[in-house]
Design a protein around this motif. Sequence first.
Motif, PDB file in Angstrom:
ATOM      1  N   LEU A  27      48.717  12.135 -11.213  1.00  0.00           N
ATOM      2  CA  LEU A  27      47.642  13.042 -10.803  1.00  0.00           C
ATOM      3  C   LEU A  27      46.375  12.264 -10.457  1.00  0.00           C
ATOM      4  O   LEU A  27      45.659  12.624  -9.516  1.00  0.00           O
ATOM      5  CB  LEU A  27      47.370  14.055 -11.914  1.00  0.00           C
ATOM      6  CG  LEU A  27      48.465  15.109 -12.130  1.00  0.00           C
ATOM      7  CD1 LEU A  27      48.117  16.004 -13.312  1.00  0.00           C
ATOM      8  CD2 LEU A  27      48.660  15.943 -10.877  1.00  0.00           C
ATOM      9  N   LEU A  28      46.097  11.213 -11.203  1.00  0.00           N
ATOM     10  CA  LEU A  28      44.947  10.376 -10.847  1.00  0.00           C
ATOM     11  C   LEU A  28      45.130   9.750  -9.469  1.00  0.00           C
ATOM     12  O   LEU A  28      44.175   9.654  -8.682  1.00  0.00           O
ATOM     13  CB  LEU A  28      44.761   9.278 -11.895  1.00  0.00           C
ATOM     14  CG  LEU A  28      44.088   9.676 -13.212  1.00  0.00           C
ATOM     15  CD1 LEU A  28      44.068   8.497 -14.174  1.00  0.00           C
ATOM     16  CD2 LEU A  28      42.674  10.177 -12.967  1.00  0.00           C
ATOM     17  N   SER A  29      46.360   9.324  -9.167  1.00  0.00           N
ATOM     18  CA  SER A  29      46.599   8.753  -7.831  1.00  0.00           C
ATOM     19  C   SER A  29      46.461   9.801  -6.743  1.00  0.00           C
ATOM     20  O   SER A  29      46.018   9.486  -5.635  1.00  0.00           O
ATOM     21  CB  SER A  29      47.999   8.122  -7.788  1.00  0.00           C
ATOM     22  OG  SER A  29      49.007   9.111  -7.857  1.00  0.00           O
ATOM     23  N   LEU A  30      46.817  11.050  -7.027  1.00  0.00           N
ATOM     24  CA  LEU A  30      46.633  12.124  -6.039  1.00  0.00           C
ATOM     25  C   LEU A  30      45.154  12.412  -5.817  1.00  0.00           C
ATOM     26  O   LEU A  30      44.725  12.654  -4.686  1.00  0.00           O
ATOM     27  CB  LEU A  30      47.368  13.381  -6.498  1.00  0.00           C
ATOM     28  CG  LEU A  30      48.887  13.296  -6.555  1.00  0.00           C
ATOM     29  CD1 LEU A  30      49.483  14.606  -7.054  1.00  0.00           C
ATOM     30  CD2 LEU A  30      49.466  12.935  -5.200  1.00  0.00           C
ATOM     31  N   TYR A  31      44.366  12.381  -6.895  1.00  0.00           N
ATOM     32  CA  TYR A  31      42.921  12.533  -6.737  1.00  0.00           C
ATOM     33  C   TYR A  31      42.346  11.377  -5.933  1.00  0.00           C
ATOM     34  O   TYR A  31      41.434  11.564  -5.112  1.00  0.00           O
ATOM     35  CB  TYR A  31      42.234  12.616  -8.100  1.00  0.00           C
ATOM     36  CG  TYR A  31      42.702  13.761  -8.970  1.00  0.00           C
ATOM     37  CD1 TYR A  31      43.294  14.885  -8.411  1.00  0.00           C
ATOM     38  CD2 TYR A  31      42.562  13.725 -10.352  1.00  0.00           C
ATOM     39  CE1 TYR A  31      43.720  15.942  -9.200  1.00  0.00           C
ATOM     40  CE2 TYR A  31      42.971  14.774 -11.142  1.00  0.00           C
ATOM     41  CZ  TYR A  31      43.563  15.869 -10.571  1.00  0.00           C
ATOM     42  OH  TYR A  31      43.990  16.913 -11.367  1.00  0.00           O
ATOM     43  N   LEU A  32      42.884  10.190  -6.173  1.00  0.00           N
ATOM     44  CA  LEU A  32      42.416   9.014  -5.435  1.00  0.00           C
ATOM     45  C   LEU A  32      42.780   9.138  -3.959  1.00  0.00           C
ATOM     46  O   LEU A  32      42.009   8.738  -3.087  1.00  0.00           O
ATOM     47  CB  LEU A  32      43.023   7.756  -6.041  1.00  0.00           C
ATOM     48  CG  LEU A  32      42.696   6.427  -5.376  1.00  0.00           C
ATOM     49  CD1 LEU A  32      41.197   6.145  -5.467  1.00  0.00           C
ATOM     50  CD2 LEU A  32      43.493   5.300  -6.014  1.00  0.00           C
ATOM     51  N   GLN A  33      43.968   9.693  -3.689  1.00  0.00           N
ATOM     52  CA  GLN A  33      44.420   9.831  -2.303  1.00  0.00           C
ATOM     53  C   GLN A  33      43.472  10.703  -1.486  1.00  0.00           C
ATOM     54  O   GLN A  33      43.280  10.491  -0.291  1.00  0.00           O
ATOM     55  CB  GLN A  33      45.828  10.419  -2.286  1.00  0.00           C
ATOM     56  CG  GLN A  33      46.418  10.622  -0.898  1.00  0.00           C
ATOM     57  CD  GLN A  33      47.757  11.300  -0.952  1.00  0.00           C
ATOM     58  OE1 GLN A  33      48.298  11.547  -2.024  1.00  0.00           O
ATOM     59  NE2 GLN A  33      48.312  11.611   0.206  1.00  0.00           N
ATOM     60  N   GLU A  34      42.880  11.705  -2.127  1.00  0.00           N
ATOM     61  CA  GLU A  34      41.962  12.596  -1.416  1.00  0.00           C
ATOM     62  C   GLU A  34      40.627  11.945  -1.090  1.00  0.00           C
ATOM     63  O   GLU A  34      39.877  12.467  -0.261  1.00  0.00           O
ATOM     64  CB  GLU A  34      41.706  13.850  -2.265  1.00  0.00           C
ATOM     65  CG  GLU A  34      42.930  14.707  -2.501  1.00  0.00           C
ATOM     66  CD  GLU A  34      42.603  15.923  -3.354  1.00  0.00           C
ATOM     67  OE1 GLU A  34      41.436  16.041  -3.769  1.00  0.00           O
ATOM     68  OE2 GLU A  34      43.510  16.730  -3.609  1.00  0.00           O
ATOM     69  N   ASN A  35      40.343  10.809  -1.729  1.00  0.00           N
ATOM     70  CA  ASN A  35      39.001  10.237  -1.589  1.00  0.00           C
ATOM     71  C   ASN A  35      38.995   8.835  -1.006  1.00  0.00           C
ATOM     72  O   ASN A  35      37.967   8.164  -1.038  1.00  0.00           O
ATOM     73  CB  ASN A  35      38.307  10.211  -2.961  1.00  0.00           C
ATOM     74  CG  ASN A  35      38.025  11.602  -3.477  1.00  0.00           C
ATOM     75  OD1 ASN A  35      37.081  12.258  -3.050  1.00  0.00           O
ATOM     76  ND2 ASN A  35      38.842  12.073  -4.420  1.00  0.00           N
ATOM     77  N   VAL A  36      40.132   8.342  -0.529  1.00  0.00           N
ATOM     78  CA  VAL A  36      40.167   7.001   0.086  1.00  0.00           C
ATOM     79  C   VAL A  36      40.592   7.137   1.545  1.00  0.00           C
ATOM     80  O   VAL A  36      41.155   8.124   1.963  1.00  0.00           O
ATOM     81  CB  VAL A  36      41.121   6.054  -0.664  1.00  0.00           C
ATOM     82  CG1 VAL A  36      40.599   5.773  -2.056  1.00  0.00           C
ATOM     83  CG2 VAL A  36      42.538   6.607  -0.725  1.00  0.00           C
TER      84      VAL A  36
END
Length: 227
Positions: free
Chosen positions: A218-227
Motif C-alpha cells: 500500500l505504501l508503494s501504491l501511495y508512492l506510485q500516485e506521487n512520482v
Amino acid sequence: MTLSFFTQFESPLFLGIPLIALALLLPWTLFPAPSTRWLNNRHIVLQGWFVNRFTQQLLLPLNKGGHKWAAILASLMVFLITLNMLGLLPYTFTPTTQLSLNLGLAVPFWLATVLMGLRNQPTHALGHLLPEGTPTPLIPVLIIIETISLFIRPLALGVRLTANLTAGHLLIQLIATAVFVLGPMMPTVALLTAVVLGLLTLLEVAVAMIQAYVFVLLLSLYLQENV
C-alpha cells in the motif's frame, strides 16, 4: 480472567525500563550482512534471493523516480515480517500489535510520499482531490471527501496491521486455553481443538507475512500516485 488475555499486548518492563526497543532491534541481528571476504552461505543466498524477488515485484508498477525507495521499502518489509514472525513464538512480545508503533511507521512514510508529490508534480497531486468531469455543485463536497480519505490512509495502514495481529494472537490464546481446560474432562474434544489450534497457528504465520507485504504494498501504491 478475560482481561488477563490482553496482558500479552503490554510492553514488557525490566527495572521499570520498557523492552520494546530491544524487541525492535532484535530483527536486525538475525540477518547477516554479506561480506566480500568470505564465501556466502545458504542463509545469505536465500536472504538475498528473497529480497531481490520482492523488490522486483514491488517496483514493477513504479517509474524510475520510485526506484529510489527500493532499499527502504525492502528493509521495511523484512523488518515487519521478522517482528510478526518472532511474535508467534512463546513468551515473546510483538511490537506490531501496538497501534502507536504502527502509526509511527505509517505516518512518516505516507507523509513523505505526499510531500514528494506536492514538490515534484503539485498539479497532478492536487488533481487527485477532484476527479475530472465532476459537476460544479459537487466540487466542494468531493474535495472534502477526498481530503478526508487522504488523511485516513496512514490510520488505515496502522489499524489494519494492529487489528489483524491482535485478533490472531487473542484467538490463539483463547483456543489454547480451551485445550488445557478441556484436556482432563473431554480428551477427544481437546485433541480436536488442538488440531484446530495447529491449523490456526499456520494461518497466523501466513497472516504475519501477508500483512507485512500488504503494509509495504500500500505504501508503494501511495508512492506510485506521487512520482
